[in-house]
Motif scaffolding. Structure first.
Motif, PDB file in Angstrom:
ATOM      1  N   SER A  74       0.830  -1.205   0.000  1.00 14.65           N
ATOM      2  CA  SER A  74       0.000   0.000   0.000  1.00 14.65           C
ATOM      3  C   SER A  74       0.863   1.253   0.000  1.00 14.65           C
ATOM      4  O   SER A  74       1.965   1.275   0.553  1.00 14.65           O
ATOM      5  N   GLU A  75       0.348   2.289  -0.626  1.00 11.25           N
ATOM      6  CA  GLU A  75       1.007   3.594  -0.588  1.00 11.25           C
ATOM      7  C   GLU A  75       0.394   4.496   0.484  1.00 11.25           C
ATOM      8  O   GLU A  75       0.815   5.632   0.661  1.00 11.25           O
ATOM      9  N   ARG A  76      -0.587   3.984   1.218  1.00 12.59           N
ATOM     10  CA  ARG A  76      -1.233   4.742   2.276  1.00 12.59           C
ATOM     11  C   ARG A  76      -0.358   4.758   3.534  1.00 12.59           C
ATOM     12  O   ARG A  76       0.339   3.781   3.838  1.00 12.59           O
ATOM     13  N   GLN A  77      -0.433   5.840   4.285  1.00  6.40           N
ATOM     14  CA  GLN A  77       0.326   5.936   5.525  1.00  6.40           C
ATOM     15  C   GLN A  77      -0.240   5.040   6.617  1.00  6.40           C
ATOM     16  O   GLN A  77       0.482   4.619   7.520  1.00  6.40           O
ATOM     17  N   ASP A  78      -1.542   4.740   6.531  1.00  9.72           N
ATOM     18  CA  ASP A  78      -2.194   3.971   7.597  1.00  9.72           C
ATOM     19  C   ASP A  78      -2.348   2.492   7.257  1.00  9.72           C
ATOM     20  O   ASP A  78      -3.061   1.766   7.952  1.00  9.72           O
ATOM     21  N   ALA A  79      -1.701   2.036   6.198  1.00 10.49           N
ATOM     22  CA  ALA A  79      -1.837   0.631   5.800  1.00 10.49           C
ATOM     23  C   ALA A  79      -0.522   0.087   5.269  1.00 10.49           C
ATOM     24  O   ALA A  79       0.281   0.821   4.677  1.00 10.49           O
ATOM     25  N   ASP A  80      -0.321  -1.208   5.467  1.00 13.81           N
ATOM     26  CA  ASP A  80       0.842  -1.889   4.907  1.00 13.81           C
ATOM     27  C   ASP A  80       0.532  -2.473   3.534  1.00 13.81           C
ATOM     28  O   ASP A  80       1.385  -2.455   2.644  1.00 13.81           O
ATOM     29  N   GLU A 105       4.813 -13.392   1.764  1.00 16.91           N
ATOM     30  CA  GLU A 105       5.212 -12.999   0.415  1.00 16.91           C
ATOM     31  C   GLU A 105       6.135 -11.783   0.381  1.00 16.91           C
ATOM     32  O   GLU A 105       6.460 -11.276  -0.688  1.00 16.91           O
ATOM     33  N   GLY A 106       6.535 -11.286   1.546  1.00 19.70           N
ATOM     34  CA  GLY A 106       7.476 -10.168   1.602  1.00 19.70           C
ATOM     35  C   GLY A 106       6.867  -8.820   1.296  1.00 19.70           C
ATOM     36  O   GLY A 106       7.585  -7.876   0.954  1.00 19.70           O
ATOM     37  N   LEU A 107       5.538  -8.710   1.426  1.00 16.18           N
ATOM     38  CA  LEU A 107       4.880  -7.432   1.148  1.00 16.18           C
ATOM     39  C   LEU A 107       4.955  -6.471   2.327  1.00 16.18           C
ATOM     40  O   LEU A 107       4.651  -5.291   2.193  1.00 16.18           O
ATOM     41  N   VAL A 108       5.346  -6.974   3.500  1.00 16.43           N
ATOM     42  CA  VAL A 108       5.525  -6.122   4.686  1.00 16.43           C
ATOM     43  C   VAL A 108       6.892  -6.439   5.298  1.00 16.43           C
ATOM     44  O   VAL A 108       6.998  -7.036   6.361  1.00 16.43           O
ATOM     45  N   PRO A 109       7.960  -6.030   4.618  1.00 17.02           N
ATOM     46  CA  PRO A 109       9.310  -6.426   5.047  1.00 17.02           C
ATOM     47  C   PRO A 109       9.744  -5.812   6.368  1.00 17.02           C
ATOM     48  O   PRO A 109      10.634  -6.336   7.032  1.00 17.02           O
ATOM     49  N   ALA A 115       5.934 -13.346  19.839  1.00 18.97           N
ATOM     50  CA  ALA A 115       5.900 -13.955  18.513  1.00 18.97           C
ATOM     51  C   ALA A 115       4.591 -13.621  17.816  1.00 18.97           C
ATOM     52  O   ALA A 115       3.932 -14.479  17.241  1.00 18.97           O
ATOM     53  N   GLU A 116       4.196 -12.342  17.880  1.00 22.77           N
ATOM     54  CA  GLU A 116       3.005 -11.857  17.196  1.00 22.77           C
ATOM     55  C   GLU A 116       3.335 -10.591  16.425  1.00 22.77           C
ATOM     56  O   GLU A 116       4.219  -9.829  16.804  1.00 22.77           O
ATOM     57  N   ALA A 117       2.605 -10.394  15.338  1.00 22.51           N
ATOM     58  CA  ALA A 117       2.784  -9.189  14.538  1.00 22.51           C
ATOM     59  C   ALA A 117       1.418  -8.714  14.065  1.00 22.51           C
ATOM     60  O   ALA A 117       0.451  -9.480  14.021  1.00 22.51           O
ATOM     61  N   THR A 118       1.342  -7.443  13.708  1.00 23.92           N
ATOM     62  CA  THR A 118       0.108  -6.863  13.180  1.00 23.92           C
ATOM     63  C   THR A 118       0.367  -6.297  11.797  1.00 23.92           C
ATOM     64  O   THR A 118       1.318  -5.537  11.596  1.00 23.92           O
ATOM     65  N   VAL A 119      -0.474  -6.702  10.839  1.00 23.49           N
ATOM     66  CA  VAL A 119      -0.431  -6.148   9.488  1.00 23.49           C
ATOM     67  C   VAL A 119      -1.654  -5.251   9.309  1.00 23.49           C
ATOM     68  O   VAL A 119      -2.784  -5.658   9.597  1.00 23.49           O
TER      69      VAL A 119
END
Length: 376
Positions: free
Chosen positions: A73-79, A114-118, A127-131
Motif C-alpha cells: 500500500s502507498e497509504r500511511q495507515d496501511a501496509d 510474500e514479503g509485502l511487509v518487510p 511472537a506476534e505481529a500486526t499487518v
C-alpha cells in the motif's frame, strides 16, 4: 475464428476462516481490473452451468469461489491493499462490491509470507505481529494480528485455536475492523431506522433491520418467513419458494439502502431467532441463518457476523430485540449452522469504533494456476 490458449499466473491457495480461495499479487494481474474477468473466472472453473466448477479451483459453493488480490500500500495507515473478488459459479461474473471476513483472515499471513511487509515488527518482543490492511471494496482499514515464527519471520499456522465449521486447530488470528459502520452506504443505519417495513412485489410486507457494519445486511426474523431459527441449511436451500421470497426481500432491502439489487454479494439476508433457555444458559446470545449468493450458507459470513454482533448493541434493531443477555456486553456469541462465533465491538459516543473477530488460516498450496483465454 477465436482460438483458445492456456496461460498461467502464480498464486497461493489458502483457507481463511470458513472459506478458501486464491491469493494473488496484484502485479500478476492486468492493471485494468476490467480485464480480470476472463482470467479469474476461468481459473476458478466458471462459468459452469452444472454448478460444480469442476474445471477450475472452485468447488461449487460461494464460500470456496473467492479470490484475494493483494499489493503493498502507498497509504500511511496501511501496509497492504486488498481487493476481494467473489466469482459467480454459474455465470463467471466478478463481484467486488463487498469484503469477506473469512478470507480477510488469510490476507495478513499471506502478505507477510510474500514479503509485502518487510519491515514488520514483533509486538512487545512476542511472537506476534500486526499487518495493517486497506480493503479497497469497502474503503475501510482492518488490523490483522497473528502468530509469527520469529526465526523465519513468517506466519506460524500451528496452534490450539478452533473455528466452528473448520476441522482441527490453528493459531489464532485477530481481525480488528476500524470504524466499520457505513462500509458501503456511509451509515450504520442507511435508512436512519432501526426497523423498516419492506413491501414485496407480491403485495406482502416484512419487517427488516437494514444495517451496514463491515458489510451491509438485511436482517429479518426467521418466524416472519415461517421457519425455525435452527433450520438446517440444506432444508432452507431446498425450499425453492422460500428462497425465492428471501431473494425478493434481499432486493427490496438493497433498494431501500441505496444499493444495486442486481449485485448478489451485498446485501446478504440473515434470519434471526432467540436462543432457547438451554442455549442461553450455555452462552448463546442470538441464533442466525445466513444466505450468500442465493445459497444457504453452511456457517455465517464473518462480516455479517460482525454486523450482527454490533447490531445487537443498536437500540431498536431486530438483533437488539432478539438477542438474549447481550445488553452491555463487549462481545456476543452467535450460534450458526456449523457452531458458534464470538464477535466483539467497541462503542464510543454511540458510534461503533471497532469490531473484532477471531479466525484461523492455512496455506494449502502454492504454485501456478492455469486458465484459458480466447484469442483471434
Amino acid at each position: 475464428m477465436a482460438r483458445m490458449s492456456t496461460q498461467s499466473f502464480p498464486a497461493t491457495f489458502m483457507r481463511g476462516g470458513t472459506s478458501n480461495g486464491l491469493m494473488i499479487h496484484r502485479s500478476d494481474l492486468p492493471k485494468d481490473e476490467s480485464e480480470w474477468q476472463p482470467i479469474l473466472s476461468s481459473a476458478m472453473g466458471s462459468p459452469d452451468p452444472y454448478g460444480r466448477q469442476l474445471n477450475g479451483m472452485g468447488s461449487g459453493i460461494s464460500s470456496t469461489s473467492k479470490v484475494c488480490v493483494v499489493s503493498r500500500s502507498e497509504r500511511q495507515d496501511a501496509d497492504v491493499d486488498y481487493t476481494f473478488v467473489q466469482v459467480g459459479i454459474k455465470d463467471g461474473s466478478l463481484d467486488m462490491a463487498g469484503n469477506c471476513g473469512s478470507m480477510s483472515s488469510a490476507v495478513g499471513p499471506f502478505a507477510l509470507n510474500e514479503g509485502l511487509v518487510p519491515d514488520i515488527e514483533l509486538l512487545d518482543g512476542s511472537a506476534e505481529a500486526t499487518v495493517r490492511i486497506f480493503n479497497t471494496n469497502t474503503s475501510k482499514i482492518l488490523h490483522s494480528t497473528f502468530s509469527v515464527d520469529a526465526a523465519e519471520a513468517v506466519y506460524e499456522p500451528c496452534g490450539d485455536y478452533s473455528v466452528d465449521g473448520v476441522p482441527g486447530t490453528g493459531s489464532r488470528i485477530t481481525l480488528s475492523f476500524l470504524d466499520p459502520g457505513g462500509a458501503k452506504t456511509g451509515k450504520a443505519l442507511p435508512t436512519n431506522n432501526p426497523v423498516d417495513t419492506l413491501s414485496l412485489p407480491d403485495g406482502t410486507t416484512v419487517k427488516a433491520s437494514l444495517t451496514d457494519i463491515a458489510n451491509p445486511g438485511v436482517f429479518i426474523l426467521a418466524s416472519d418467513v415461517g421457519v425455525s431459527g435452527n433450520i438446517h441449511p440444506d432444508t432452507l436451500g431446498s425450499n425453492t419458494d422460500l428462497m425465492a421470497r428471501l431473494e425478493l426481500i434481499r432486493r427490496e432491502g438493497a433498494k431501500a439502502m441505496g444499493l444495486d439489487p442486481d449485485t448478489q454479494s451485498i446485501p446478504k439476508v440473515v434470519l434471526l431467532s432467540s436462543p432457547s433457555d438451554a442455549e442461553a444458559a450455555d452462552g448463546v446470545n442470538i441464533i442466525c441463518r445466513a444466505l450468500s449468493m442465493q445459497q444457504a450458507h453452511k456457517a455465517v459470513p464473518l462480516t455479517l457476523a460482525l454486523n450482527l454482533g454490533a447490531s445487537c448493541g443498536l437500540a431498536g434493531t431486530l438483533a437488539h430485540q432478539t438477542a438474549v443477555a447481550a445488553k452491555g456486553r463487549a462481545s456476543v456469541v452467535i450460534a450458526h449452522a456449523s457452531g458458534r462465533v464470538e464477535v466483539g465491538s467497541v462503542m464510543k459516543d454511540g458510534n461503533i469504533d471497532s469490531a473484532l473477530l477471531h479466525g484461523t488460516a492455512r496455506v494449502l498450496m502454492k504454485g501456478h494456476v492455469f486458465y484459458t483465454v480466447s484469442s483471434h
